[in-house]
Structure formats: structure tokens, C-alpha cells
Motif scaffolding. Structure first.
Motif, short mmCIF file in Angstrom:
data_model
loop_
_atom_site.label_atom_id
_atom_site.label_comp_id
_atom_site.label_asym_id
_atom_site.label_seq_id
_atom_site.Cartn_x
_atom_site.Cartn_y
_atom_site.Cartn_z
N ASN A 293 6.46 21.10 4.95
CA ASN A 293 7.73 20.36 4.88
C ASN A 293 8.08 19.75 6.24
O ASN A 293 9.24 19.68 6.61
CB ASN A 293 8.87 21.24 4.35
N PHE A 294 7.04 19.35 6.96
CA PHE A 294 7.23 18.66 8.24
C PHE A 294 6.02 17.78 8.47
O PHE A 294 5.00 17.94 7.79
CB PHE A 294 7.39 19.67 9.40
N VAL A 295 6.15 16.84 9.39
CA VAL A 295 4.98 16.06 9.80
C VAL A 295 4.81 16.18 11.31
O VAL A 295 5.77 16.43 12.04
CB VAL A 295 5.08 14.57 9.39
N PHE A 296 3.57 16.02 11.74
CA PHE A 296 3.22 16.12 13.14
C PHE A 296 2.70 14.75 13.52
O PHE A 296 1.72 14.27 12.95
CB PHE A 296 2.13 17.19 13.29
N THR A 297 3.38 14.11 14.46
CA THR A 297 3.12 12.68 14.64
C THR A 297 3.22 12.24 16.09
O THR A 297 3.92 12.86 16.89
CB THR A 297 4.12 11.89 13.75
N SER A 298 2.50 11.17 16.37
CA SER A 298 2.40 10.68 17.73
C SER A 298 2.47 9.15 17.68
O SER A 298 1.93 8.53 16.77
CB SER A 298 1.04 11.16 18.26
N HIS A 299 3.15 8.55 18.66
CA HIS A 299 3.25 7.08 18.65
C HIS A 299 2.24 6.46 19.62
O HIS A 299 1.92 7.06 20.64
CB HIS A 299 4.67 6.64 19.02
N ASN A 300 1.79 5.25 19.28
CA ASN A 300 0.74 4.65 20.12
C ASN A 300 1.26 4.07 21.45
O ASN A 300 0.48 3.76 22.32
CB ASN A 300 -0.06 3.60 19.33
N SER A 301 2.58 3.96 21.63
CA SER A 301 3.01 3.47 22.95
C SER A 301 4.18 4.22 23.60
O SER A 301 4.36 4.10 24.81
CB SER A 301 3.28 1.97 22.90
N ALA A 304 5.96 11.22 23.25
CA ALA A 304 6.72 12.09 22.36
C ALA A 304 7.94 12.65 23.08
O ALA A 304 9.02 12.81 22.49
CB ALA A 304 5.82 13.23 21.86
N LYS A 305 7.78 12.92 24.36
CA LYS A 305 8.88 13.49 25.12
C LYS A 305 10.07 12.53 25.16
O LYS A 305 11.22 12.91 24.95
CB LYS A 305 8.39 13.78 26.55
N LYS A 306 9.74 11.27 25.39
CA LYS A 306 10.77 10.22 25.42
C LYS A 306 11.42 10.09 24.04
O LYS A 306 12.65 10.07 23.91
CB LYS A 306 10.08 8.90 25.80
N LEU A 307 10.58 10.05 23.00
CA LEU A 307 11.11 9.92 21.64
C LEU A 307 12.03 11.09 21.30
O LEU A 307 13.10 10.91 20.72
CB LEU A 307 9.97 9.86 20.62
N PHE A 308 11.61 12.28 21.71
CA PHE A 308 12.41 13.48 21.45
C PHE A 308 13.81 13.32 22.04
O PHE A 308 14.82 13.51 21.37
CB PHE A 308 11.72 14.71 22.04
N ASP A 349 15.45 1.50 16.37
CA ASP A 349 16.30 1.19 17.51
C ASP A 349 15.59 1.53 18.83
O ASP A 349 15.54 0.72 19.76
CB ASP A 349 17.59 2.01 17.35
N ILE A 350 14.99 2.71 18.88
CA ILE A 350 14.30 3.16 20.10
C ILE A 350 13.12 2.23 20.41
O ILE A 350 12.91 1.81 21.54
CB ILE A 350 13.82 4.62 19.95
N LEU A 351 12.36 1.90 19.37
CA LEU A 351 11.18 1.05 19.58
C LEU A 351 11.60 -0.32 20.09
O LEU A 351 10.94 -0.91 20.94
CB LEU A 351 10.38 0.92 18.27
N GLU A 352 12.71 -0.80 19.57
CA GLU A 352 13.18 -2.11 20.01
C GLU A 352 13.57 -2.07 21.49
O GLU A 352 13.22 -2.94 22.26
CB GLU A 352 14.37 -2.52 19.16
N VAL A 353 14.27 -1.02 21.87
CA VAL A 353 14.73 -0.91 23.25
C VAL A 353 13.56 -0.73 24.22
O VAL A 353 13.51 -1.33 25.28
CB VAL A 353 15.73 0.26 23.40
N PHE A 354 12.59 0.12 23.84
CA PHE A 354 11.58 0.53 24.81
C PHE A 354 10.24 -0.19 24.71
O PHE A 354 9.46 -0.18 25.64
CB PHE A 354 11.35 2.04 24.75
N CYS A 355 9.93 -0.77 23.57
CA CYS A 355 8.60 -1.36 23.43
C CYS A 355 8.62 -2.86 23.56
O CYS A 355 7.79 -3.45 24.20
CB CYS A 355 8.02 -1.09 22.06
#
Ligand SMILES: *Cc1c(COP(=O)(O)O)cnc(C)c1O
Length: 357
Positions: A293-301, A304-308, A349-355
Motif C-alpha cells: 500500500n505504498f510506492v517507492f519512487t525516484s525522479h529523474n531530475s 528525493a530529499k528536496k521533494l520530501f 507545482d514543485i516540478l514547475e518551480v524547480f525543473c
């Protein structure tokens, strides 16, 4: 540390659970709780047991709960042990089946309570390194010196082994106990409970915290050969006669009787997971195949620490592990559809601001 502390107390590094914040209200997707409440019948059962009878000690054998589990799982009562959450059941199992000096074996990336118990009970261990795609290397778990512990599906990856692979591990360790921690099995994995009649060295551990929506009641179960169960009873009765309180016993029994309700809510969680994974993929995330009941995920740019921390600022709590090999991953509990839509909106929102600025 203090001069009054025992050597044991000085030497241990405790497990750190996901936070239960009180500063403001979050969409809480950090400890794999069920987003749906327990069955209404469970709440009624708890209310029904809330009376002056609480002055008495509870049944030390938790018979009502064990009978309901026997019925629900189709096993004999002598093949069941219950405890105050599966964490306690695991701790008792480490004491009952593992010896200092005989190294036990578990994967390097798994539930982080296992090394904590091992060090608390002074049990040495070796780590089996996960494959690069986070698969558990079954061949590395054969011929342990002192026993094996596997979480299936694994935490925090969500990846599951097939029962045939579990069988291989059990048969590869005929002289030691193999513990299979199935905390997340009801979200799509294949349970090994049906193997307990075949293998006297298999102990399967379940919890009512996740799929039965009762994390607040603390109820865990173990299934295994009656001789293994006797050892667990013996450890428990040397520690605390009443590990389960009266309300937990009736709540757990009712939850196990109410299979239809839980099948429905857990089916919803699985469907939400599916949709969420598809949406993550569209946004540049890679997601480990999850049967939990969870997913383990990573972004390509974005790390994870920032996303957290960005998610946290937007009122969404997920789990981040600052540990080698997994420090660029987030573990996100599957909530309701609305919860997951809120996560996706926050990520956009986060992706727009940071990527893309
Ligand atoms: C949540 C969890 C547990 C603990 O469950 P409780 O019954 O709440 O103590 C045990 N093992 C794994 C792998 C878990 O994720």
C-alpha cells in the motif's frame, strides 16, 4: 547517556518510526496507515467491550482473537500466536528462534527494525545485497548459519517474491527458522501461510495495522508449526502475560470476521495505486513494482530529499530514508484518490518551480 544506564541501554540504536506530527494537519502518507477506517462492526465491538469489565485483566490466551484467526485463515489454533503489534511478535520470534553466535541473514534493504532487534538481542547478522532492481536475491538466502528474515512484499520497496521463491529459501535452510513478515501481503502479494503445514521451520507474521486498518490497536499474528508457536508463547509468558488488551482482542476478532469490508477497501487502495503509478510515470518518476500500500519512487531530475521537504511544506508527509542506495527514493503511502490527487498537484507545482523555470 548517563552513568546509571545499563550496558545494554548504552549500546543500542533504537528504531525511528515515521513521524506522527501535531503541528498542523497533513495528508499523512508516511507510515503506511490505511486511509479508510476500520469496519463499523469493529468500532461497535470496541464500544460494546468498553464497560466496567475493564477492571479485570484480559484473557491471557486471547482465545476469541485466535479462534477468529483460525477460522479466517483456515489453520488450527495451535498454529497461531498473537501479540501487541507484529513488531512485538517479531521481537519474540528473534528471541525464540535465533541464537547469539549464529549469524542470521536478511536483505540489506528491508524493514529497519530487523537490525535493531538483532542488536538488542545480541544476534549477529549478515546482509544479503539486493539486486540493482531491488529484487531479493533468493540464492543469497540459502544455507544461513542461524536463520533468515524476509519481508514479503519487501519494505520499503514494495517488491514481492513469489511463493515458489519463498519455498526455495525455506528448503535451503532446513535447520533454521525462516521468518516471512507479510505486513503488506493483502495488497497484492501471494501469502506463504498455506505452507506452514509443510515446513516446521516456517513462521509467517501478519499485522492488522495496515490492511485491517487497526494500527492504533496494535495487533500482530504469527502462523507456524505448533512447536514454533509454543516457543513464542513461552517467551511471551516470560515477558508479559497480557500483551493484548481487552479492546484489542475484540477489535481484532471482529476485523478478522469482516473480510468483505476489508477486501473492498483494500481493492480500492490497489486501484488507486495503479492510477497513481501511471501518473507518476508521466511526470518523470520511476516506480518500483509495488505489491504493497505504498510506492517507492525516484525522479529523474529532482532529488528525493528536496521533494520530501517541498512536499512537507505543502502539507504532504511522505517517508524519506537518508541511507546509501535508497537516498534518492521516496516511499509514498497510498491514500484515498483525493489524497493522491493532492500529491500529484503538489508535485506538479514543485516540478514547475524547480525543473522547468
Ligand atoms: C508496519 C510493519 C510492521 C509492524 O506492524 P505493527 O503490527 O504495527 O507492529 C512489521 N513489519 C513490516 C515490514 C512493516 O512494514
Amino acid at each position: 547517556m548517563n552513568r546509571f544506564w545499563s550496558r545494554l541501554a548504552c549500546g543500542i540504536t533504537p528504531y525511528v518510526p515515521g513521524e506522527q506530527p501535531k503541528d498542523k494537519s497533513y495528508i499523512k502518507l508516511n507510515t503506511n496507515e490505511n486511509p479508510y477506517g476500520p469496519s463499523p462492526k469493529v468500532l461497535e465491538a470496541i464500544k460494546g467491550a468498553t464497560d466496567e469489565g475493564l477492571r479485570l485483566y484480559p484473557d491471557p490466551t486471547s482465545d476469541v482473537l485466535i479462534s477468529a484467526a483460525a477460522q479466517s485463515y483456515g489453520v488450527r489454533k495451535e498454529q497461531i500466536f498473537v501479540g501487541n503489534g507484529s513488531d512485538e511478535v517479531l521481537a519474540f520470534a528473534f528471541m525464540a528462534f535465533f541464537d547469539p553466535g549464529r549469524r542470521i541473514l536478511f536483505p540489506d534493504i528491508t524493514y529497519s527494525f530487523y537490525p535493531v532487534y538483532a542488536s538488542l538481542f545480541n544476534i549477529d547478522f549478515n546482509l544479503a545485497r539486493l539486486d540493482s532492481d531491488f529484487s531479493i536475491p533468493v540464492k543469497e538466502l540459502l544455507k544461513s548459519e542461524g536463520g533468515v528474515v524476509i519481508a514479503n512484499p519487501n519494505a520499503p520497496t514494495g517488491k514481492a517474491l513469489r511463493v515458489s521463491e519463498i519455498r526455495e529459501v525455506i528448503e535451503g535452510n532446513p535447520d533454521n527458522v525462516v521468518i516471512v513478515d507479510e505486513a503488506y501481503i493483502d495488497f497484492g502479494g501471494e501469502s506463504a501461510v498455506r505452507l506452514i503445514d509443510e515446513y516446521p521451520n516456517l513462521l509467517v507474521i501478519h499485522t492488522l495495522s495496515k490492511s485491517r486498518s487497526l494500527a492504533g490497536m496494535r495487533i500482530g499474528l504469527a502462523f507456524g508449526d505448533s512447536e514454533l508457536i509454543k516457543a513464542l508463547d513461552s517467551v511471551k509468558n516470560s515477558f508479559n502475560s497480557y500483551t493484548l488488551d481487552k479492546l484489542a482482542i475484540v477489535a481484532g476478532a471482529q476485523a478478522l470476521k469482516d473480510g468483505g469490508y476489508y477486501k473492498d477497501i483494500n481493492g480500492r487502495i490497489i486501484a488507486t495505486r495503479q492510477r497513481f503509478v501511471e501518473e507518476l510515470s508521466k511526470r518523470g518518476f520511476s516506480v518500483v513494482d509495488s505489491k504493497a500500500n505504498f510506492v517507492f519512487t525516484s525522479h529523474n531530475s529532482i532529488s528525493a530529499k528536496k521533494l520530501f521537504s517541498e512536499l512537507r511544506e505543502r502539507g504532504i508527509l511522505v517517508r524519506y530514508f537518508d541511507k546509501p542506495a535508497i537516498d534518492n527514493y521516496l516511499r509514498i503511502t497510498i491514500g484515498t484518490d483525493d489524497d493522491m490527487s493532492a500529491v500529484l498537484a503538489a508535485l506538479d507545482d514543485i516540478l514547475e518551480v524547480f525543473c522547468y523555470n
